[in-house]
Enzyme design. Structure first.
Site, PDB file in Angstrom:
ATOM      1  N   HIS A  56      -7.572 -14.370  16.572  1.00 48.22           N
ATOM      2  CA  HIS A  56      -6.842 -13.164  16.953  1.00 48.22           C
ATOM      3  C   HIS A  56      -7.794 -11.967  17.017  1.00 48.22           C
ATOM      4  CE1 HIS A  56      -3.464 -10.113  15.808  1.00 48.22           C
ATOM      5  NE2 HIS A  56      -3.678 -10.119  17.104  1.00 48.22           N
ATOM      6  N   GLU A  59      -9.786 -12.095  20.190  1.00 49.61           N
ATOM      7  CA  GLU A  59      -8.952 -11.655  21.330  1.00 49.61           C
ATOM      8  C   GLU A  59      -9.019 -10.134  21.477  1.00 49.61           C
ATOM      9  OE1 GLU A  59      -4.731 -10.065  21.642  1.00 49.61           O
ATOM     10  OE2 GLU A  59      -4.583 -12.104  20.856  1.00 49.61           O
ATOM     11  N   HIS A  60      -8.904  -9.416  20.361  1.00 49.52           N
ATOM     12  CA  HIS A  60      -8.992  -7.948  20.402  1.00 49.52           C
ATOM     13  C   HIS A  60     -10.370  -7.487  20.857  1.00 49.52           C
ATOM     14  CE1 HIS A  60      -5.344  -6.329  18.090  1.00 49.52           C
ATOM     15  NE2 HIS A  60      -5.113  -7.624  18.267  1.00 49.52           N
ATOM     16  N   GLU A 137      -1.725  -4.058  11.863  1.00 51.64           N
ATOM     17  CA  GLU A 137      -0.823  -5.065  12.422  1.00 51.64           C
ATOM     18  C   GLU A 137      -0.371  -6.037  11.335  1.00 51.64           C
ATOM     19  OE1 GLU A 137      -0.800  -8.339  16.055  1.00 51.64           O
ATOM     20  OE2 GLU A 137      -2.331  -6.768  15.989  1.00 51.64           O
TER      21      GLU A 137
END
Length: 846
Positions: A56, A59-60, A137
């Site tokens: 994840h 991905e950022h 998040e």
């Protein structure tokens, strides 16, 4: 276009390129936008176990610049500056990256997408900043009901499986400063981000030869390597479990979860078949039966994990008070229905309606939505082997019938009745406890297939008729609408708003029909705009008059239970809940709050109150893209519409409050704030300049408040229309900043952006020029229809969007600078909604 012609027009042509990249291509008609989607077949379950969240995190990071494109010129600011859309998603075994833009800028977007995937910068200073975004998040996900439910379900698995592990990532699991972590990050990228693990889907109005030529450029070159074999751990919940989870603010719900393994390839399609029938709320459906027994308000099928024949399947029921008391009976009913649908239901009827639903749904999808449909292994295609799907459904049913489910009750009772579990396994603090389960009664359920959706097969009788209804604006669509049409209705309220619960009552009564409409290829939306109600139908044009005809009785006289539901739903709507991100809840309330304060009727919603509302409500309508032979049937339906047909009149709103503050909810772990700055004047020239201003600010606002200041992960700004007013929205949800601090950061940003306009950079001028085409009048039917309807809501005529598009071509930096000055001076007013009180005396709090 007929639904059964979808196979030839909307099915991707697939091939494997010489470098091993799998390519799917859909050629769209001229005038369409273009979209691309890359699926990397690796995700959260493929990361090193010592670094949860690494996939994840990567991905950022990929959006933060590449070798060919610096961060300020990378895919995100490029697409944002051209009015497109983009996003990415990391799942258990794959990661998707996708965008959609106007065709003329698609090539530049694809170059940026592939270059960032192949050659990211991975700058360590940027990593430190982005880690704080993931931390924010993570904190938000730690209060999200669905996330916590999946974590709780994972604790009941019998054997170690990645589904039960923590994958969200946070400050503690992403040691950016460590050399070992950097090696693992780059190693993961090298192992999976190559042609053997990638799939590219494109939908665009160009030839495949043109696409292949574009893929030859240096920025589009991807590393070449073979596919990676990945082990698959067994997935079991041998003993099942009965658990109770407390989530602050959560409404009562029941999760019935099954851990499935060893299923055939077509099981994902079979599961989609099951989901389509579970969604039905028609007579005889599971939803209808549970609603009639007063046990359940809504049902949904969730698949939080699925890969290579194994997965976790969850039936989620939103419980009533009675359903909470009778949970054992609810579970027994759902399991009985699952057994019937998978092992006993008449296959031919079940499959036939499912195929019709999927054909209709494909007709209205935008390019990006088409790609997201076809990338899914569960996607139906005309060539699919029906017998294999039937066998897979039976295999699915056998496992579900024989398995011991995980039964999870969720509510927001509070009081810490359940012990808190802060386990390394889940990564989240769970207030979770085992529960003693009562024995269900011995009730024999007699199931049958839900009533057929008549909107899939019935047709309005064609008749061409002159448009004789003055309040109906009928616009032909010149381009290929691919069988789509749009229909809008608005009922206006002059001085007194209807009882607040009435809209909720009608909305509740329409829910049954919303699902049926979607399955017939029609999106149905009923909005409360404060001083008006709006009904929208968009989709398969031939079905629109038919759907509207069947809604008449619901609008005029909804079922008696809808009024009780309206009061209850009104109470839920005015209190924040854990089922939705707080900032989205604020955005949903804004249209009612920005309207001038009218007298609100507090009468109890009932049939007489509804009849009084309809007696005094003038309505007007807009139809776009419908063929001429539907003009007669549509006007027949409109003649029976509640209210009275009347041309819209410009509303006298008076002078708006300059600084208005509305509080929604209480201060909590996070603060959310939305600032809406309406246009000071609704003219084409002013709107054009504000649209350009919003486009110029969007990327800079995101970069400054999210990446540099690290206020949170929910940060955006953009031009929006809320009800009858248009303007620019600024929104932030933060785990660290107060409402006063968030607002202060917004005002400082506006000040600094104004300074940057005094000596604009080349990049800023490039975005301004690019906005001329991005903001132009769209040839896409949906965008054109929405633009015309928004103009009518705001008191403008149907030519207003074209006038704005023409004005955009003349907007220069001087115009933008002047309108930013107007925005900062709050000449159109500033409206804030936040979960906190106003910070100072300049605000009038409502």
């Amino acid at each position: 276009m007929t639904p059964d012609s979808v196979a030839s027009d909307l099915l991707p042509v697939r091939r494997v390129l010489p470098n091993g990249l799998r390519l799917g291509y859909i050629q769209l008609p001229v005038g369409s936008q273009a979209a691309a989607l890359v699926r990397v077949h690796a995700g959260a379950h493929d990361t090193p176990s010592e670094y949860p969240g690494l996939a994840h995190f990567l991905e950022h990071l990929l959006f933060l610049g590449s070798q060919a494109y610096a961060a300020t010129d990378s895919l995100m600011p490029f697409v944002q500056g051209r009015g497109g859309q983009l996003n990415a998603s990391t799942r258990e075994r794959h990661t998707d990256f996708f965008f959609q833009v106007a065709t003329e800028t698609f090539g530049e977007g694809l170059r940026r997408l592939l270059d960032m995937l192949a050659r990211p910068l991975l700058d360590e200073a940027a990593q430190l900043r982005e880690r704080e975004v993931l931390q924010a998040e993570f904190l938000a996900r730690g209060r999200d009901r669905e996330t916590l439910c999946d974590a709780a379900i994972g604790t009941a698995l019998s054997a170690a499986h990645p589904f039960a592990a923590f994958h969200a990532g946070n400050r503690d699991t992403l040691p950016v400063e460590a050399a070992a972590f950097q090696q693992a990050l780059k190693g993961y990228h090298q192992r999976f981000y190559h042609t053997g693990q990638m799939e590219l889907l494109v939908a665009a109005p160009c030839s495949i030869e043109q696409l292949l030529e574009l893929l030859q450029c240096s920025e589009c070159q991807l590393p070449v390597a073979p596919a990676v074999a990945r082990p698959l751990a067994p997935l079991r919940a041998d003993d099942g479990a009965v658990l109770h989870l407390e989530v602050d603010g959560a409404r009562p719900c029941l999760n019935l979860a099954f851990a499935l393994d060893g299923l055939p390839d077509q099981a994902c399609v079979a599961l989609d078949v099951l989901g389509a029938w579970l969604a039905s709320q028609a007579s005889g459906s599971l939803s209808a039966v549970l609603r009639e027994t007063c046990w359940c308000d809504a049902l949904a099928l969730r698949v939080p994990y699925w890969h290579d024949g194994q997965g976790v399947v969850v039936i989620e029921a939103q419980l009533t008070e009675q359903g909470m008391a009778d949970r054992a009976e609810v579970v027994a009913a759902v399991r009985s229905w699952l057994q019937f649908m998978t092992l006993q239901a008449p296959w031919a009827e079940l499959w036939d309606e499912y195929v019709q639903i999927r054909q209709r749904g494909l007709l209205g999808k935008e390019p990006l939505a088409l790609l997201r449909y076809w990338i899914d292994p569960a996607a139906w295609a005309p060539s699919i082997a029906t017998d294999r799907v039937r066998q897979a459904l039976q295999a699915l049913g056998t496992q579900i019938t024989e398995a011991k489910p995980i039964v999870l009750t969720v509510d927001g009772v509070g009081g810490n009745q359940c012990a808190s579990i802060a386990s390394t396994q889940t990564g989240f603090a769970l207030r979770l406890a085992p529960e003693r389960w009562p024995v269900a009664g011995d009730r024999a359920w007699q199931w049958r297939l839900a009533a057929r959706n008549r909107w899939l097969s019935a047709h309005a009788r064609p008749r061409v008729a002159p448009v004789a209804v003055p309040a109906l604006c009928w616009l032909e669509h010149d381009d290929d609408s691919r069988g789509q049409g749009a229909l809008y209705l608005r009922w206006q309220f002059a001085t007194d708003r209807p009882p607040a619960g009435l809209w909720h009552a009608l909305h509740a009564a329409l829910q049954v029909h919303i699902v049926a409409a979607v399955q017939a290829g029609v999106e149905l939306r009923f909005d409360d705009l404060g001083s008006s109600w709006s009904l929208m139908l968009f989709g398969y044009a031939e079905a629109l008059p038919l759907v509207l005809q069947d809604l008449l009785d619901v609008l005029k006289a909804p079922p008696i239970e809808a009024f009780d539901n309206g009061q209850r739903l009104l109470g839920e709507a005015t209190a924040p809940g854990a089922n939705e991100l707080l900032i989205r809840q604020l955005l949903r309330r804004l249209p009612m709050l920005v309207e001038p304060a009218a007298v609100e009727d507090h009468a109890v919603p009932d049939q007489p109150a509804l009849e009084r509302v309809w007696q005094g409500a003038p309505w007007d309508a807009l139809a776009v893209g419908l063929p001429a032979h539907l003009s007669g049937p549509l006007q027949d339906v409109l003649a029976a519409m509640p209210g009275r047909s009347e041309l819209p009149v410009e509303r006298q709103t008076g002078h708006p409050l300059r600084y208005q503050w509305s509080r929604f909810g209480n201060p909590g772990v996070e603060t959310a704030l939305v600032l809406f700055c309406p246009l000071p004047v609704r003219s084409a020239a002013v709107e054009a300049a504000w649209r350009q201003l919003a486009r110029l600010m969007e990327g800079s606002f995101f970069r400054r408040l999210r990446s540099e200041l690290q206020l949170g992960y929910a940060v955006f700004c953009g031009f929006r229309q809320l009800g009858e007013r248009s303007g620019i929205i600024f929104a932030v949800q933060s785990p660290s900043a107060s409402a006063a601090e968030i607002l202060g950061h917004m005002e400082v940003f506006l000040e600094s952006f104004a300074a940057s306009l005094e000596t604009p950079s080349a990049d800023l001028l490039q975005v301004l020029c690019a906005g001329e085409s991005a903001n132009g009048l769209s040839r896409d039917l949906r965008r054109r229809a929405e633009a015309v309807w928004q103009a009518r809501l705001a008191g403008c005529d149907a030519e207003h969007p074209a006038a704005v598009a023409a004005a955009i071509a003349t907007v220069d930096v001087v115009d933008v600078r002047l309108q930013l000055r107007s925005l900062r001076a709050a000449e159109g007013g500033w409206h804030v909604v936040a979960n906190a009180d106003a910070p100072d005396g300049r605000w009038q709090q409502r």
